[in-house]
Design a protein around this motif. Structure first.
Motif, short mmCIF file in Angstrom:
data_model
loop_
_atom_site.label_atom_id
_atom_site.label_comp_id
_atom_site.label_asym_id
_atom_site.label_seq_id
_atom_site.Cartn_x
_atom_site.Cartn_y
_atom_site.Cartn_z
N MET A 1 0.85 -1.18 0.00
CA MET A 1 0.00 0.00 0.00
C MET A 1 0.88 1.23 0.00
O MET A 1 1.78 1.37 0.83
N LYS A 10 -8.25 7.37 -2.21
CA LYS A 10 -8.70 5.98 -2.15
C LYS A 10 -10.22 5.91 -2.23
O LYS A 10 -10.78 5.09 -2.97
N GLU A 146 -8.14 0.13 -0.56
CA GLU A 146 -6.94 -0.21 0.20
C GLU A 146 -5.69 0.46 -0.38
O GLU A 146 -4.61 0.32 0.17
#
Length: 160
Positions: A1, A10, A146
């Motif tokens: 990430m 996101k 994510e």
């Protein structure tokens, strides 16, 4: 990430993916809503730009695959209908005997029974596209939330 991706980016990327389900409420919503979200926010980050392109490319690809299946199914239905009409002999309308002769004739690919099998195959492929669309969109939404870049399968890249 990637830590350089903000929560807003996101969430916006996830919203672009999930907005493709608007096609169930708005005609062509799977193109219009993600396109508006993507074009108005694509300059904010490469992550939003990437996810917008992926979502739109996948929806265009699914549309093209659906049209191809529809054309094949319509053509099969058109050419096998005449054999279907023939098994109900209209010229003998005063009798009550209907001949259900469903002999599978694979030598003639346009026979009624072979047509039913081919049309059923087209229907299964269409349902498979629907399942692929729903499953991949949900996965892409979760991955983008994510901060992971998701590449849809079977996608033709129209927008680079």
């Amino acid at each position: 990430m990637d830590s350089s991706i903000t929560k807003h980016q996101k969430n916006l990327s996830a919203a672009i993916h999930i907005s493709t389900f608007s096609k169930y409420f708005i005609p062509f919503g799977n193109f219009i809503v993600p396109l508006i979200l993507w074009t108005s926010n694509k300059n904010q980050s490469q992550f939003i730009d990437y996810n917008g392109k992926q979502a739109l490319n996948f929806q265009i690809s699914i549309l093209l695959y659906s049209i191809a299946i529809g054309v094949v199914a319509f053509t099969l239905a058109l050419f096998t209908t005449w054999d279907f009409i023939d098994f109900i002999s209209i010229s003998e309308y005063n009798t009550h005997h209907i001949d259900f002769d469903f002999d599978f004739d694979f030598d003639n690919p346009l026979s009624f029974s072979a047509g039913i099998i081919l049309l059923s195959t087209m229907g299964i492929l269409g349902l498979g596209l629907l399942v692929l669309d729903v499953v991949c969109t949900v996965i892409a939404t979760l991955k983008s939330n994510e901060g992971i870049e998701y590449k849809y399968p079977l996608t033709i890249n129209f927008i680079n």
